[in-house]
Design a protein around this motif. Structure first.
Motif, PDB file in Angstrom:
ATOM      1  N   GLN A   6       0.871  -1.095   0.050  1.00 47.69           N
ATOM      2  CA  GLN A   6       0.016   0.075  -0.027  1.00 47.69           C
ATOM      3  C   GLN A   6       0.871   1.190  -0.071  1.00 47.69           C
ATOM      4  N   ILE A   7       0.195   2.241  -0.499  1.00 45.49           N
ATOM      5  CA  ILE A   7       0.978   3.497  -0.291  1.00 45.49           C
ATOM      6  C   ILE A   7       0.283   4.665   0.385  1.00 45.49           C
ATOM      7  N   MET A   8       0.677   5.121   1.452  1.00 48.71           N
ATOM      8  CA  MET A   8       0.237   5.772   2.439  1.00 48.71           C
ATOM      9  C   MET A   8       0.589   7.528   2.125  1.00 48.71           C
ATOM     10  N   SER A  42       6.634  -4.027   7.124  1.00 48.83           N
ATOM     11  CA  SER A  42       7.585  -2.862   7.128  1.00 48.83           C
ATOM     12  C   SER A  42       6.689  -1.612   6.394  1.00 48.83           C
ATOM     13  N   ILE A  43       7.270  -0.547   6.876  1.00 53.20           N
ATOM     14  CA  ILE A  43       6.907   0.879   6.172  1.00 53.20           C
ATOM     15  C   ILE A  43       7.993   1.438   5.599  1.00 53.20           C
ATOM     16  N   PHE A  44       8.161   2.063   4.632  1.00 49.48           N
ATOM     17  CA  PHE A  44       9.280   2.920   3.961  1.00 49.48           C
ATOM     18  C   PHE A  44       8.797   4.302   3.633  1.00 49.48           C
ATOM     19  N   LEU A  52       4.330   6.986   1.858  1.00 46.88           N
ATOM     20  CA  LEU A  52       4.932   5.845   2.846  1.00 46.88           C
ATOM     21  C   LEU A  52       4.442   4.490   1.781  1.00 46.88           C
ATOM     22  N   PHE A  53       5.382   3.403   1.778  1.00 43.92           N
ATOM     23  CA  PHE A  53       5.040   2.257   1.162  1.00 43.92           C
ATOM     24  C   PHE A  53       5.025   1.201   2.018  1.00 43.92           C
ATOM     25  N   LEU A  97      -1.933  -1.664  -3.647  1.00 43.18           N
ATOM     26  CA  LEU A  97      -1.070  -1.722  -4.966  1.00 43.18           C
ATOM     27  C   LEU A  97      -1.462  -3.362  -5.413  1.00 43.18           C
ATOM     28  N   HIS A  98      -1.183  -3.468  -6.723  1.00 45.25           N
ATOM     29  CA  HIS A  98      -1.519  -4.664  -7.133  1.00 45.25           C
ATOM     30  C   HIS A  98      -0.112  -5.367  -7.594  1.00 45.25           C
ATOM     31  N   GLU A  99       0.259  -6.564  -7.173  1.00 48.65           N
ATOM     32  CA  GLU A  99       1.436  -7.405  -7.059  1.00 48.65           C
ATOM     33  C   GLU A  99       1.635  -7.806  -8.652  1.00 48.65           C
ATOM     34  N   VAL A 100       2.576  -7.275  -9.223  1.00 51.72           N
ATOM     35  CA  VAL A 100       2.988  -7.606 -10.671  1.00 51.72           C
ATOM     36  C   VAL A 100       4.206  -8.579 -10.764  1.00 51.72           C
ATOM     37  N   PHE A 101       5.041  -8.840  -9.783  1.00 52.82           N
ATOM     38  CA  PHE A 101       6.069  -9.663  -9.761  1.00 52.82           C
ATOM     39  C   PHE A 101       6.675 -10.031  -8.433  1.00 52.82           C
ATOM     40  N   HIS A 102       6.876 -11.453  -8.203  1.00 47.01           N
ATOM     41  CA  HIS A 102       7.599 -11.834  -6.763  1.00 47.01           C
ATOM     42  C   HIS A 102       8.589 -12.690  -7.336  1.00 47.01           C
ATOM     43  N   LEU A 103       9.758 -12.633  -6.779  1.00 42.82           N
ATOM     44  CA  LEU A 103      10.723 -13.506  -6.868  1.00 42.82           C
ATOM     45  C   LEU A 103      10.872 -14.784  -5.942  1.00 42.82           C
ATOM     46  N   ASP A 104      10.416 -15.906  -6.188  1.00 45.48           N
ATOM     47  CA  ASP A 104      10.266 -16.607  -5.083  1.00 45.48           C
ATOM     48  C   ASP A 104      11.537 -17.449  -4.845  1.00 45.48           C
TER      49      ASP A 104
END
Length: 104
Positions: A6-8, A42-44, A52-53, A97-104
């Protein structure tokens, strides 16, 4: 396990206070997050624009979302309201946010 991104939006000139409040996260709030399945949370902060992410993993998104109905979460939102863009119920304005990639 589902991943949430998410973005805040943090207000200017409160970056240090936001970090301080999270460094001293109330034990009751921490427990509630864990009880609702939050892990790897985590929040960035983008210091250029206050975005904020937030990233977390949960076993079940619907069960996690029930945290919004708890008294401690509502109290936390009210505590954080002066620092960030919020909705009428004091919850943070958040862009899912919509996940478009995840490195497993």
């Amino acid at each position: 396990m589902p991943r949430i991104g998410q973005i805040m939006y943090l207000n200017k000139d409160v970056y240090d206070e936001y970090q301080k409040r999270h460094a001293n996260l109330w034990p009751e709030m921490k427990k509630e997050l864990k009880d609702h399945g939050a892990t790897n949370y985590s929040i960035f902060l983008n210091k250029e624009n206050g975005e904020l992410f937030a990233y977390l993993e949960v076993p079940d998104v619907a069960s996690y979302n029930e945290i919004a109905n708890t008294d401690i979460c509502k109290k936390w939102w009210a505590y954080m309201k002066p620092l960030m863009k919020t909705n009428l119920d004091n919850s943070p304005v958040a862009l899912d946010l919509h996940e478009v990639f995840h490195l497993d």
